[in-house]
Scaffold this active site. Structure first.
Site, mmCIF file in Angstrom:
data_model
loop_
_atom_site.group_PDB
_atom_site.id
_atom_site.type_symbol
_atom_site.label_atom_id
_atom_site.label_comp_id
_atom_site.label_asym_id
_atom_site.label_seq_id
_atom_site.Cartn_x
_atom_site.Cartn_y
_atom_site.Cartn_z
ATOM 1 N N SER A 204 0.869 -1.183 0.000
ATOM 2 C CA SER A 204 0.000 0.000 0.000
ATOM 3 C C SER A 204 0.906 1.232 0.000
ATOM 4 O O SER A 204 2.095 1.128 0.327
ATOM 5 C CB SER A 204 -0.829 -0.042 1.284
ATOM 6 N N TYR A 217 -1.302 -0.843 10.627
ATOM 7 C CA TYR A 217 -1.474 -1.129 9.190
ATOM 8 C C TYR A 217 -0.201 -0.756 8.420
ATOM 9 O O TYR A 217 0.286 -1.547 7.605
ATOM 10 C CB TYR A 217 -2.682 -0.354 8.659
HETATM 11 N N1 LIG Z 1 -8.810 -0.338 -0.731
HETATM 12 C C1 LIG Z 1 -7.749 0.430 -0.610
HETATM 13 O O1 LIG Z 1 -7.818 1.661 -0.638
HETATM 14 C C2 LIG Z 1 -6.373 -0.187 -0.508
HETATM 15 C C3 LIG Z 1 -5.264 0.648 -0.643
HETATM 16 C C4 LIG Z 1 -4.007 0.094 -0.530
HETATM 17 C C5 LIG Z 1 -3.838 -1.260 -0.314
HETATM 18 N N2 LIG Z 1 -4.948 -2.060 -0.176
HETATM 19 C C6 LIG Z 1 -4.723 -3.478 0.071
HETATM 20 O O2 LIG Z 1 -5.246 -4.227 -1.012
HETATM 21 C C7 LIG Z 1 -5.754 -5.478 -0.550
HETATM 22 C C8 LIG Z 1 -7.193 -5.652 -0.991
HETATM 23 O O3 LIG Z 1 -7.928 -4.565 -0.473
HETATM 24 P P1 LIG Z 1 -9.497 -4.371 -0.787
HETATM 25 O O4 LIG Z 1 -9.756 -2.935 -0.578
HETATM 26 O O5 LIG Z 1 -9.837 -5.002 -2.076
HETATM 27 O O6 LIG Z 1 -10.111 -5.177 0.442
HETATM 28 P P2 LIG Z 1 -11.602 -5.723 0.657
HETATM 29 O O7 LIG Z 1 -11.951 -5.457 2.067
HETATM 30 O O8 LIG Z 1 -12.517 -5.206 -0.403
HETATM 31 O O9 LIG Z 1 -11.417 -7.300 0.427
HETATM 32 C C9 LIG Z 1 -10.576 -8.037 1.253
HETATM 33 C C10 LIG Z 1 -10.945 -9.493 1.141
HETATM 34 O O10 LIG Z 1 -10.051 -10.222 2.004
HETATM 35 C C11 LIG Z 1 -10.812 -11.192 2.707
HETATM 36 N N3 LIG Z 1 -10.177 -11.536 3.974
HETATM 37 C C12 LIG Z 1 -10.050 -10.770 5.081
HETATM 38 N N4 LIG Z 1 -9.486 -11.463 6.069
HETATM 39 C C13 LIG Z 1 -9.230 -12.705 5.586
HETATM 40 C C14 LIG Z 1 -8.664 -13.881 6.144
HETATM 41 N N5 LIG Z 1 -8.247 -13.923 7.411
HETATM 42 N N6 LIG Z 1 -8.549 -14.974 5.352
HETATM 43 C C15 LIG Z 1 -8.980 -14.950 4.067
HETATM 44 N N7 LIG Z 1 -9.547 -13.873 3.496
HETATM 45 C C16 LIG Z 1 -9.668 -12.758 4.245
HETATM 46 C C17 LIG Z 1 -12.182 -10.524 2.941
HETATM 47 O O11 LIG Z 1 -13.188 -11.479 3.216
HETATM 48 C C18 LIG Z 1 -12.376 -9.795 1.624
HETATM 49 O O12 LIG Z 1 -13.053 -10.582 0.677
HETATM 50 C C19 LIG Z 1 -5.569 -5.460 0.962
HETATM 51 O O13 LIG Z 1 -4.370 -6.141 1.288
HETATM 52 C C20 LIG Z 1 -5.453 -4.002 1.297
HETATM 53 O O14 LIG Z 1 -4.703 -3.789 2.476
HETATM 54 C C21 LIG Z 1 -6.197 -1.545 -0.277
#
Ligand SMILES: NC(=O)c1ccc[n+]([C@@H]2O[C@H](COP(=O)([O-])OP(=O)(O)OC[C@H]3O[C@@H](n4cnc5c(N)ncnc54)[C@H](O)[C@@H]3O)[C@@H](O)[C@H]2O)c1
Length: 329
Positions: A204, A217
């Site tokens: 991220s 985080y």
């Molecule tokens: N959305 C943002 O702005 C953003 C920005 C930078 C980085 N990220 C990173 O990108 C990745 C995806 O983010 P997103 O926004 O699509 O997230 P999201 O919340 O939309 O989806 C995350 C998914 O991970 C699954 N999950 C959570 N805990 C779990 C576990 N213990 N075992 C298996 N599955 C699990 C959830 O059920 C969900 O389906 C993450 O690692 C997040 O930190 C997101």
């Protein structure tokens, strides 16, 4: 005549070495010449690589095909994980969807199958190393060896550190960080056997710069980048050839998946909140072109690199001016 006496390592033994003053001087001249040559070779290599990188910036590598690859995506039941699953399936990959949420995961699999793609659903809590190893064994038997591993599942406690509970902190590290190590231990050996594979990790922008309300985080996401760099070195320095295993680390800013509930952006045109589809277009492109690390948007990568060379207070002024981040939720 004078002798210099020294102990020299010869294989496993230490040997007493006698040399005259003349021999000592010749040896020092020889060592000086060798060192000079090594430094010249180093400088030539550095410049050659630097020019090659500039060339590659203007003429990017062709995107590789992922047809026939077995692509495992953790957190495939929602957000960017789901979008990646849909995009890689369209490109002909066989998708192994992994999530703790059965409904979301199954929906992704159905969406892929509805558009004639290949997908399999596996329920797994990625914080459990035992569950990951059991799932890996099942996948090996039922689908085959995973060739692209995308560690995407993530959670984000968003509040001041002193208001964050122990369990929340531990779980954030287990999902965002330790799970990457467990999946690597489960799936990397098969990639090493065939010298073929690709590991993708979701870090991220919070893994590049520290942000308020995101102390644990940021810790997990900085760790992801560190682990990816170290795995890269472990593979590169191994005497066996692992050049066929690629690594890509993704650092998005804010993507509209619901994960970031209270974003604060002063200049939306510079730091736009992207849709998951827009972000995934960049991710798929980076994986196919085998980029080592990207930020989304890409401009943040260069802004960060540029300002890191200044004294620490200078980038802080820029950060204050941009006045963006996440409010506590
Ligand atoms: N959305 C943002 O702005 C953003 C920005 C930078 C980085 N990220 C990173 O990108 C990745 C995806 O983010 P997103 O926004 O699509 O997230 P999201 O919340 O939309 O989806 C995350 C998914 O991970 C699954 N999950 C959570 N805990 C779990 C576990 N213990 N075992 C298996 N599955 C699990 C959830 O059920 C969900 O389906 C993450 O690692 C997040 O930190 C997101």
């Amino acid at each position: 005549m004078w002798f210099n006496v020294s102990m020299v390592q010869s294989g496993k033994k230490k040997v007493l070495c006698f040399e005259t003053d003349e021999q000592g001087i010749s040896m020092k001249i020889y060592q000086g010449v060798v060192l000079t040559l090594e430094v010249i070779v180093l400088i030539v290599k550095m410049y050659a690589t630097w020019f090659y990188s500039i060339y590659k910036f203007f003429v990017p590598p062709e995107p590789k095909s992922v047809k026939g690859e077995i692509i495992l995506i953790t957190g495939a039941g929602h957000g960017m994980g789901r979008e990646m699953a849909l995009s890689f399936a369209k490109l002909g990959g066989t998708i192994v969807c992994v999530d703790i949420n059965p409904t979301g995961n199954q929906e992704t699999v159905e969406m892929i199958k509805d558009s004639k793609g290949k997908a399999h659903s596996y329920l797994c809590d990625v914080t459990s190393r035992t569950s990951i190893n059991e799932m890996a064994e099942k996948i090996r038997k039922e689908v085959g060896d995973v060739t692209i591993l995308i560690n995407n599942a993530g959670i984000m406690p968003c509040k001041p550190l002193l208001q964050t509970g122990e369990k929340e902190i531990r779980t954030a590290f287990e999902v965002n960080c330790l799970a990457h190590l467990w999946t690597l231990q489960a799936f990397l050996p098969a990639m090493m056997e065939r010298n073929h594979g690709h590991i993708v990790a979701m870090s991220s922008m919070a893994g590049v710069i520290g942000l308020r309300n995101l102390v644990p985080y940021c810790g997990t996401k900085f760790a992801v980048r560190g682990m990816m760099e170290a795995v890269h070195e472990e593979l590169r320095e191994d005497p066996r050839d692992f050049s066929g295993i690629k690594l890509t680390c993704i650092c998005p800013y804010i993507v509209d998946t619901g994960l970031c509930k209270n974003p604060k952006i002063k200049f939306p045109s510079l730091m736009k909140i992207l849709s998951p589809q827009e972000a995934v277009e960049h991710i798929v492109d980076a994986v196919r072109r085998e980029y080592h690390e990207i930020t989304i948007p890409s401009s943040l990568y260069y802004i960060n690199q540029m300002f890191r060379v200044f004294p620490r207070s200078v980038p802080l002024h820029i950060k204050d001016f941009l006045d963006s981040g996440l409010e506590a939720q």
